[in-house]
Design a protein around this motif. Structure first.
Motif, PDB file in Angstrom:
ATOM      1  N   LYS A 104      61.648  39.342  31.076  1.00  0.00           N
ATOM      2  CA  LYS A 104      62.824  38.716  30.552  1.00  0.00           C
ATOM      3  C   LYS A 104      64.207  39.508  30.834  1.00  0.00           C
ATOM      4  O   LYS A 104      65.108  39.189  30.611  1.00  0.00           O
ATOM      5  N   LEU A 105      63.828  40.840  30.912  1.00  0.00           N
ATOM      6  CA  LEU A 105      65.222  41.641  31.091  1.00  0.00           C
ATOM      7  C   LEU A 105      65.793  41.356  32.572  1.00  0.00           C
ATOM      8  O   LEU A 105      67.165  41.466  32.572  1.00  0.00           O
ATOM      9  N   VAL A 106      65.114  41.231  33.568  1.00  0.00           N
ATOM     10  CA  VAL A 106      65.342  41.292  34.961  1.00  0.00           C
ATOM     11  C   VAL A 106      65.710  39.794  35.470  1.00  0.00           C
ATOM     12  O   VAL A 106      66.108  39.802  36.749  1.00  0.00           O
ATOM     13  N   PHE A 107      65.129  38.639  34.766  1.00  0.00           N
ATOM     14  CA  PHE A 107      65.508  37.373  35.486  1.00  0.00           C
ATOM     15  C   PHE A 107      66.472  36.663  34.652  1.00  0.00           C
ATOM     16  O   PHE A 107      66.372  36.863  33.396  1.00  0.00           O
ATOM     17  N   PHE A 108      67.108  35.734  35.224  1.00  0.00           N
ATOM     18  CA  PHE A 108      68.126  34.967  34.627  1.00  0.00           C
ATOM     19  C   PHE A 108      68.313  33.711  35.433  1.00  0.00           C
ATOM     20  O   PHE A 108      68.275  33.811  36.514  1.00  0.00           O
ATOM     21  N   GLU A 109      68.697  32.608  34.748  1.00  0.00           N
ATOM     22  CA  GLU A 109      69.062  31.162  35.701  1.00  0.00           C
ATOM     23  C   GLU A 109      70.624  31.208  35.477  1.00  0.00           C
ATOM     24  O   GLU A 109      71.289  31.485  34.568  1.00  0.00           O
ATOM     25  N   LYS A 110      71.203  30.786  36.610  1.00  0.00           N
ATOM     26  CA  LYS A 110      72.490  30.441  36.777  1.00  0.00           C
ATOM     27  C   LYS A 110      73.038  29.579  37.698  1.00  0.00           C
ATOM     28  O   LYS A 110      72.293  29.431  38.841  1.00  0.00           O
ATOM     29  N   GLN A 111      73.934  28.730  37.326  1.00  0.00           N
ATOM     30  CA  GLN A 111      74.418  27.653  37.993  1.00  0.00           C
ATOM     31  C   GLN A 111      75.340  28.633  39.200  1.00  0.00           C
ATOM     32  O   GLN A 111      76.042  29.208  39.060  1.00  0.00           O
ATOM     33  N   HIS A 112      75.021  28.093  40.704  1.00  0.00           N
ATOM     34  CA  HIS A 112      75.801  28.790  41.807  1.00  0.00           C
ATOM     35  C   HIS A 112      75.734  27.704  42.761  1.00  0.00           C
ATOM     36  O   HIS A 112      74.891  27.315  43.352  1.00  0.00           O
ATOM     37  N   ASN A 113      77.193  27.622  43.282  1.00  0.00           N
ATOM     38  CA  ASN A 113      77.363  26.500  44.180  1.00  0.00           C
ATOM     39  C   ASN A 113      76.608  25.310  44.005  1.00  0.00           C
ATOM     40  O   ASN A 113      76.052  24.580  44.952  1.00  0.00           O
ATOM     41  N   GLY A 114      76.886  24.825  42.724  1.00  0.00           N
ATOM     42  CA  GLY A 114      76.300  23.389  42.350  1.00  0.00           C
ATOM     43  C   GLY A 114      74.582  23.527  42.198  1.00  0.00           C
ATOM     44  O   GLY A 114      74.090  22.274  41.864  1.00  0.00           O
ATOM     45  N   LYS A 115      73.875  24.417  42.260  1.00  0.00           N
ATOM     46  CA  LYS A 115      72.555  24.700  42.219  1.00  0.00           C
ATOM     47  C   LYS A 115      72.148  25.488  41.145  1.00  0.00           C
ATOM     48  O   LYS A 115      72.744  26.665  40.668  1.00  0.00           O
ATOM     49  N   SER A 116      70.948  25.252  40.176  1.00  0.00           N
ATOM     50  CA  SER A 116      70.499  26.341  39.263  1.00  0.00           C
ATOM     51  C   SER A 116      69.567  27.288  40.155  1.00  0.00           C
ATOM     52  O   SER A 116      68.657  26.832  40.744  1.00  0.00           O
ATOM     53  N   LEU A 117      69.720  28.606  39.949  1.00  0.00           N
ATOM     54  CA  LEU A 117      69.005  29.559  40.713  1.00  0.00           C
ATOM     55  C   LEU A 117      68.561  30.575  39.836  1.00  0.00           C
ATOM     56  O   LEU A 117      69.150  31.005  38.747  1.00  0.00           O
ATOM     57  N   ARG A 118      67.517  31.195  40.113  1.00  0.00           N
ATOM     58  CA  ARG A 118      66.511  32.241  39.317  1.00  0.00           C
ATOM     59  C   ARG A 118      66.978  33.332  40.153  1.00  0.00           C
ATOM     60  O   ARG A 118      66.631  33.598  41.150  1.00  0.00           O
ATOM     61  N   PHE A 119      67.651  34.366  39.412  1.00  0.00           N
ATOM     62  CA  PHE A 119      68.332  35.495  39.694  1.00  0.00           C
ATOM     63  C   PHE A 119      67.522  36.702  39.383  1.00  0.00           C
ATOM     64  O   PHE A 119      67.186  36.842  38.085  1.00  0.00           O
TER      65      PHE A 119
END
Length: 497
Positions: free
Chosen positions: A364-379
């Motif tokens: 939970k600490l190291v992953f997050f979802e974010k929109q990037h260049n029109g795509k939802s990515l898991r960072f």
């Protein structure tokens, strides 16, 4: 997975070529294939289909490497177990992965009880290079698990899937002009518990090249010099710290056979890179970057042999991400920062691991979802502080936490402190990374106390931690220096050692 089919084909096609050079002996691809087949038969007979994680005692021999491939061809993951590490730590690793079976080529089994051991060196080897096709695996099935240091005192298991590894195998072929052939002779200097070992044996085997290993009981840098001289190696994959040990011998080294000198697992300093460049006049130097969690490395930078390299505080740029990977530099609120501004480097893409084993709190600490260049990515939050320059190259600035690299191994200082405090309860202590004056990192232990005997503490640490996690410098102080915001002033503390 395509890389498994490629590996099978390479072993069959190159049957008469050398696959490994281990402890002074060459082994052909035919001999490798024979060992793989024998071990696969043992796996099919003794390990249930439901068992996906299998412990592997990481010896430096043909059977150990054959066991890795046999497990992959049977759709299973290997859990790397270094026999020189404390047994209690290794048992904790196998407990986390629920591994009941262990493959072991040792003369005497490493585990005498508690596990079902397959002794690979006693299996009947029938000379037959006609390998059965690898079993079908799902993309998210796990190929191997590497355990890294954990801040709670418990090591963290980073599982890498077949999809991740397949993505990596494709990426190294398609990025940074890296290309091997069956005539290459490739250095493998790493323990198999370190993820850079994977590229050191897998990249050559996929192309029919030969892997030259460094004996475990040897001085690594002496062996590298010997292998360079006697076998004219063409590919060197190393951590940057090793060339600090080689530096006194630079004037004696001129290896015209080397085609690629690849670095990862630490900071490559521009000055020593230039000096090393003179030792390998025909080689392309590549500074790769990538945490274990992103499958070995996920980007890199071509070193300019003329010396015009991008650098930050003397550290060579980590370059650009592979084409299957996305980088994002964020602030403390997970917002992307502008080019030129320093933030935490986060990574998404095909090579990103699925998450730590049995460690949802950390995930939970190291992953997050974010929109990037029109795509939802898991960072994934790498903990590395970086910035992107105007050309899209990334510059490494430092760590966001107290995690450091020791001889290429990633170490959480908090894990060492956890164990020290068990032996020194009630005392204020801290573990810090120090420069040894030769460009390498060592560990210091600062204790708030009058001078005391640390021998019992060090004995305890040696029983519970790997050798590279044992402090080598010590300081006794009345109190630790603190900054105005009540945090330990690490910069000032370093000056006291």
């Amino acid at each position: 997975m395509k890389f498994l089919e490629t590996l099978q084909n390479s072993i069959e096609v190159h049957s008469d070529r050398n696959a490994f050079f281990i402890n002074g002996n060459h082994y052909t691809y035919r001999e490798l294939g024979t060992a793989i087949t024998a071990i696969r038969v043992a796996i099919q007979k003794e390990i249930p289909l439901s068992e996906k994680y299998v412990g592997l005692i990481t010896n430096d021999d043909l059977e150990t490497y054959a066991a890795i491939i046999a497990l992959w061809f049977e759709g299973k993951a290997y859990v790397a177990i270094n026999p020189i590490y404390p047994k209690s730590r290794n048992e904790e690793i196998l407990a986390q992965t629920n591994s009941m079976f262990v493959m072991d080529s040792s003369p005497s089994p490493y585990f005498e009880k508690g596990f079902k051991v397959i002794t690979t060196h006693t299996l009947d080897m029938v000379d037959n290079n006609d390998l059965s096709a690898p079993k079908k695996v799902e993309p998210n099935d796990i190929a191997y698990v590497i355990f890294t240091s954990g801040s709670t005192g418990i090591p963290k298991g980073a599982p890498v899937s077949f999809k991740n590894l397949n993505g990596f195998a494709n990426a190294i072929d398609n990025n940074l002009s890296f290309s091997l052939s069956e005539t290459d002779r490739c250095l493998q200097m790493f323990e198999l518990t370190f993820d850079m070992s994977v590229v050191s044996y897998l990249a050559p085997l996929l192309k029919g090249a030969c892997v030259y290993t460094v004996p475990k009981d040897s001085i690594k840098y002496f062996q590298i010099i010997k292998l360079l001289s006697e076998h004219q190696l063409t590919l060197l994959i190393m951590v940057p710290s090793i060339i600090h040990f080689l530096r006194p011998y630079f004037k004696e080294i001129r290896s015209e056979s080397v085609r690629y000198s690849c670095f990862a697992g630490g900071k490559l300093y521009s000055d020593i890179g230039k000096e090393w460049n003179a030792c390998i006049p025909n080689a392309q130097i590549i500074n790769y970057y990538g945490p274990t969690e992103t499958t070995i490395y996920c980007g890199g930078y071509l070193f300019d042999k003329e010396g015009n390299n991008k650098e930050e505080n003397g550290v060579v740029s980590i370059g650009k991400p592979f084409d299957n990977t996305t980088y994002l530099v964020i602030d403390e609120n997970n917002n992307e920062v502008e080019d030129g501004q320093t933030g935490e480097l986060c990574i998404a893409g095909e090579q990103l691991f699925p998450g730590y084993i049995q460690n949802e709190e950390r995930n939970k600490l190291v992953f997050f979802e974010k929109q990037h260049n029109g795509k939802s990515l898991r960072f994934y939050k790498s903990g590395d502080m970086c910035y992107r320059d105007q050309d899209g190259d990334y510059m490494y600035v430092g760590r966001a936490d107290f995690q450091v690299k020791i001889r290429g191994f990633r170490v959480e200082l908090g894990e060492i402190e956890y164990h020290v405090k068990k032996k020194l309860p009630g005392l204020d202590i801290t573990v810090i990374d120090l420069d040894d004056g030769n460009g390498n990192t060592e560990l210091g232990l600062a204790v708030c106390s009058k001078e005391i005997d640390l021998k019992p503490t060090l004995s305890y640490l040696k029983e519970n931690l790997p050798p590279y996690m044992i402090p080598t410098r010590f300081l006794f102080v009345d109190k630790l220096p603190h900054s105005v915001n009540d945090k330990i002033d690490m910069k000032k503390l370093r000056t006291l050692f």
